[in-house]
Design an enzyme around this catalytic site. Structure first.
Site, PDB file in Angstrom:
ATOM      1  N   GLU A 163      62.939  60.970  14.296  1.00 23.41           N
ATOM      2  CA  GLU A 163      62.238  61.921  13.419  1.00 23.41           C
ATOM      3  C   GLU A 163      61.895  61.294  12.079  1.00 23.41           C
ATOM      4  O   GLU A 163      61.050  61.811  11.354  1.00 23.41           O
ATOM      5  CB  GLU A 163      63.085  63.198  13.258  1.00 23.41           C
ATOM      6  CG  GLU A 163      63.033  64.039  14.533  1.00 23.41           C
ATOM      7  CD  GLU A 163      64.221  64.947  14.744  1.00 23.41           C
ATOM      8  OE1 GLU A 163      65.000  65.166  13.800  1.00 23.41           O
ATOM      9  OE2 GLU A 163      64.382  65.434  15.879  1.00 23.41           O
ATOM     10  N   GLU A 201      68.270  57.138  22.054  1.00 25.72           N
ATOM     11  CA  GLU A 201      67.759  58.510  22.064  1.00 25.72           C
ATOM     12  C   GLU A 201      66.293  58.479  22.518  1.00 25.72           C
ATOM     13  O   GLU A 201      65.396  58.253  21.702  1.00 25.72           O
ATOM     14  CB  GLU A 201      67.825  59.106  20.654  1.00 25.72           C
ATOM     15  CG  GLU A 201      69.224  59.297  20.140  1.00 25.72           C
ATOM     16  CD  GLU A 201      69.293  60.482  19.188  1.00 25.72           C
ATOM     17  OE1 GLU A 201      70.120  61.364  19.420  1.00 25.72           O
ATOM     18  OE2 GLU A 201      68.494  60.539  18.228  1.00 25.72           O
ATOM     19  N   GLY A 242      65.290  67.473  21.257  1.00 29.89           N
ATOM     20  CA  GLY A 242      64.810  68.714  20.637  1.00 29.89           C
ATOM     21  C   GLY A 242      64.452  69.815  21.613  1.00 29.89           C
ATOM     22  O   GLY A 242      64.429  69.614  22.840  1.00 29.89           O
ATOM     23  N   SER A 261      69.151  66.193  23.918  1.00 33.87           N
ATOM     24  CA  SER A 261      69.452  67.389  24.726  1.00 33.87           C
ATOM     25  C   SER A 261      70.838  67.357  25.376  1.00 33.87           C
ATOM     26  O   SER A 261      71.008  67.757  26.528  1.00 33.87           O
ATOM     27  CB  SER A 261      68.372  67.621  25.787  1.00 33.87           C
ATOM     28  OG  SER A 261      67.134  67.899  25.170  1.00 33.87           O
TER      29      SER A 261
HETATM   30  P1  PGA Z   1      69.039  67.314  20.319  1.00 36.73           P
HETATM   31  O1  PGA Z   1      68.792  66.191  19.203  1.00 36.73           O
HETATM   32  O2  PGA Z   1      70.460  67.186  20.757  1.00 36.73           O
HETATM   33  O3  PGA Z   1      68.753  68.608  19.644  1.00 36.73           O
HETATM   34  O4  PGA Z   1      68.076  67.026  21.444  1.00 36.73           O
HETATM   35  C1  PGA Z   1      69.388  64.937  19.298  1.00 36.73           C
HETATM   36  C2  PGA Z   1      69.025  64.090  18.111  1.00 36.73           C
HETATM   37  O5  PGA Z   1      67.869  64.110  17.698  1.00 36.73           O
HETATM   38  O6  PGA Z   1      69.891  63.378  17.560  1.00 36.73           O
END
Ligand code: PGA
Length: 265
Positions: free
Chosen positions: A103, A178, A184, A226
């Site tokens: 992000e 990731e 997300g 997730s």
């Molecule tokens: P999430 O995010 O578990 O909500 O998918 C993981 C992260 O971005 O570290």
């Protein structure tokens, strides 16, 4: 049952709260609910990375939960408006710093997304390590393709992110894979433990090229994207993950605590 990690170290269960919750009151409430249920453990280290503005109040209640942050700037101090340094967060007992989260890597709109390059991420990695803190370097591909082209993305992010890191600092380097497509609420869902296991081996192979086999075998590799109560165990067992980086579910105390229990089994 979650066996000890391949390097014999404790599993790392890391909560990334992202830009949540909106009030310090709620942050304290969630943190207290988690901290109240986390016992000292020889098998698991629990880390919570709240927004940095909540570090001060949470540092007062921290108990068996270790604090982390979601980012820092690479300079230690100076005329850098809006940034915070590793040395500043260290004052609040922070031990882990996430660097290179997708992000933050993502460029452009919506506003607020930082567009960080591998070069910037590398400076941040080195700044964290120089401060004597642990870095959780996030790597991950936008798309998963069956031909394995996505592995070249991971390789580049690892090599660039860790460029110039002295070997004696590697004991404080943690990698989190990731896959962006798995992160997300809008994600397709988590990756599979089988894929993660394969990716972990690949990550270790690249680390071996960067820092040598011994260091590569000792480096913890976490899975993120997730993760929830239903799939945590399979990532830790079948997937052989050295830990988990958890977004949404880390804000749900009951579920996050359940995952910590699973990791402790
Ligand atoms: P999430 O995010 O578990 O909500 O998918 C993981 C992260 O971005 O570290």
């Amino acid at each position: 049952m979650a066996k000890a990690t391949s390097n014999g170290a404790r599993k790392l269960i890391v909560g990334n709260w992202k830009m949540n919750p909106t009030s310090a009151e709620d942050a304290k409430k969630i943190f207290r609910q988690i901290a109240a249920k986390v016992a000292p453990s020889k098998k698991v280290i629990t880390v919570i990375c709240p927004p940095a503005v909540y570090l001060a109040p949470l540092a007062q209640v921290k108990k068996n939960v270790v604090l982390g942050t979601q980012d820092i700037f690479y300079e230690r101090e100076g005329a850098f408006t809006g940034f915070i340094s590793a040395s500043m967060v260290k004052n609040f007992g922070v031990e882990y710093i996430i660097v290179g989260h997708s992000e933050r890597r993502k460029a452009g709109l919506p506003a607020g997304q930082a567009g960080e390059t591998d070069e910037l991420i590398n400076l941040k990695v080195k700044a964290v390590l120089k401060e004597g803190l642990k870095v959780i370097l996030c790597v991950g591909e936008v798309e998963h393709d069956e031909n394995g082209h996505y592995l070249t993305v991971i390789k580049k992010q690892l090599e660039a992110g860790l460029a110039g890191v002295p070997k004696n600092f590697f004991a404080n380097v943690i990698i989190a894979h990731e896959p962006i497509w798995a992160i997300g609420a809008a994600a397709k869902g988590a990756d599979t433990p089988e894929n993660f296991q394969h990716n972990k081996l690949f990550i270790r192979k690249i680390l071996s090229g960067i820092a040598g086999k011994k260091i590569a075998l000792a480096a913890p590799v976490l899975y993120g994207g997730s993760v929830g109560v239903k799939n945590a165990e399979s990532f830790l067992t079948e997937g052989d993950a050295d830990g988990l980086l958890i977004g949404r579910t880390s804000l749900v105390p009951e579920d996050f605590v359940q995952i910590i229990k699973i990791a402790n089994c």
